[in-house]
Design an enzyme around this catalytic site. Sequence first.
Site, PDB file in Angstrom:
ATOM      1  N   HIS A 128       1.021  -1.264  -0.107  1.00 30.73           N
ATOM      2  CA  HIS A 128       0.051  -0.048   0.137  1.00 30.73           C
ATOM      3  C   HIS A 128       0.879   1.335  -0.180  1.00 30.73           C
ATOM      4  O   HIS A 128       2.085   1.278   0.479  1.00 30.73           O
ATOM      5  CB  HIS A 128      -0.764  -0.018   1.281  1.00 30.73           C
ATOM      6  CG  HIS A 128      -1.948  -0.932   1.319  1.00 30.73           C
ATOM      7  ND1 HIS A 128      -2.992  -0.754   2.131  1.00 30.73           N
ATOM      8  CD2 HIS A 128      -1.944  -2.169   0.730  1.00 30.73           C
ATOM      9  CE1 HIS A 128      -3.695  -2.013   1.739  1.00 30.73           C
ATOM     10  NE2 HIS A 128      -3.124  -2.844   1.137  1.00 30.73           N
ATOM     11  N   CYS A 135      -2.514  -0.424   7.603  1.00 29.47           N
ATOM     12  CA  CYS A 135      -1.690   0.969   7.271  1.00 29.47           C
ATOM     13  C   CYS A 135      -1.712   1.875   8.718  1.00 29.47           C
ATOM     14  O   CYS A 135      -0.765   2.403   9.133  1.00 29.47           O
ATOM     15  CB  CYS A 135      -2.072   1.773   6.094  1.00 29.47           C
ATOM     16  SG  CYS A 135      -1.586   0.819   4.513  1.00 29.47           S
ATOM     17  N   GLU A 141       0.982   3.768   1.779  1.00 32.64           N
ATOM     18  CA  GLU A 141       1.369   4.365   3.106  1.00 32.64           C
ATOM     19  C   GLU A 141       2.564   3.416   3.596  1.00 32.64           C
ATOM     20  O   GLU A 141       3.264   4.008   4.223  1.00 32.64           O
ATOM     21  CB  GLU A 141       0.016   4.153   4.196  1.00 32.64           C
ATOM     22  CG  GLU A 141      -1.057   4.755   3.926  1.00 32.64           C
ATOM     23  CD  GLU A 141      -2.219   4.274   3.091  1.00 32.64           C
ATOM     24  OE1 GLU A 141      -1.704   3.450   1.785  1.00 32.64           O
ATOM     25  OE2 GLU A 141      -3.346   4.145   3.286  1.00 32.64           O
ATOM     26  N   CYS A 198      -6.046   2.046   6.006  1.00 35.84           N
ATOM     27  CA  CYS A 198      -6.668   0.868   6.273  1.00 35.84           C
ATOM     28  C   CYS A 198      -6.319   0.323   7.563  1.00 35.84           C
ATOM     29  O   CYS A 198      -5.286   0.900   8.244  1.00 35.84           O
ATOM     30  CB  CYS A 198      -6.697  -0.337   5.235  1.00 35.84           C
ATOM     31  SG  CYS A 198      -4.856  -0.874   5.181  1.00 35.84           S
TER      32      CYS A 198
END
Length: 168
Positions: free
Chosen positions: A68, A101, A70, A98
């Site tokens: 991801h 993260c 992040e 999410c």
Amino acid sequence: MAFSPTGESALFVPSDCADRHWMRRALALAEEAGQNEEVPVGAVVVGPAGVLGQAANEIERSGDPTAHAEMLAVRQAVETAGDKRLLQTTMYVTLEPCAMCAGAIVLARIPRIVFAAFDPKGGACGTLRNVVQDERLNHRCAVQGGLLESESAELLKAFFARLRQKKK
């Protein structure tokens, strides 16, 4: 919408103008991700001296479900800073983080998160759950959601519309 934790130490808080600047950078990264057939999410970690880490989603390209934006931006920022603690930083991200993260943000001690679009299906910074401000944890983050929300939401909507069209 803003959420603010209690008992937090002094934060690096850029001006509204700076917040918009860095969020536009995250949006540019998200747009690049979408062009590369990744879900269009971008993240930038900024400290007093400037950018420490920035990334876009790379899940499809890498085959790594943890890639991801992040997570990648945090890894890059930790490497740049030479410290696992990213104190006095702000993370700008185009979609509410999410749970995975959000957990990484807490572990890295990032004191402030600014995100664009809320995520009603997976948001862990106040929408579905609030990992980053859970009082049971030893670190909490200040959170600001909705900065340039419509721009991010449009990128996401257009991406998923193209994806659905390809499947027909």
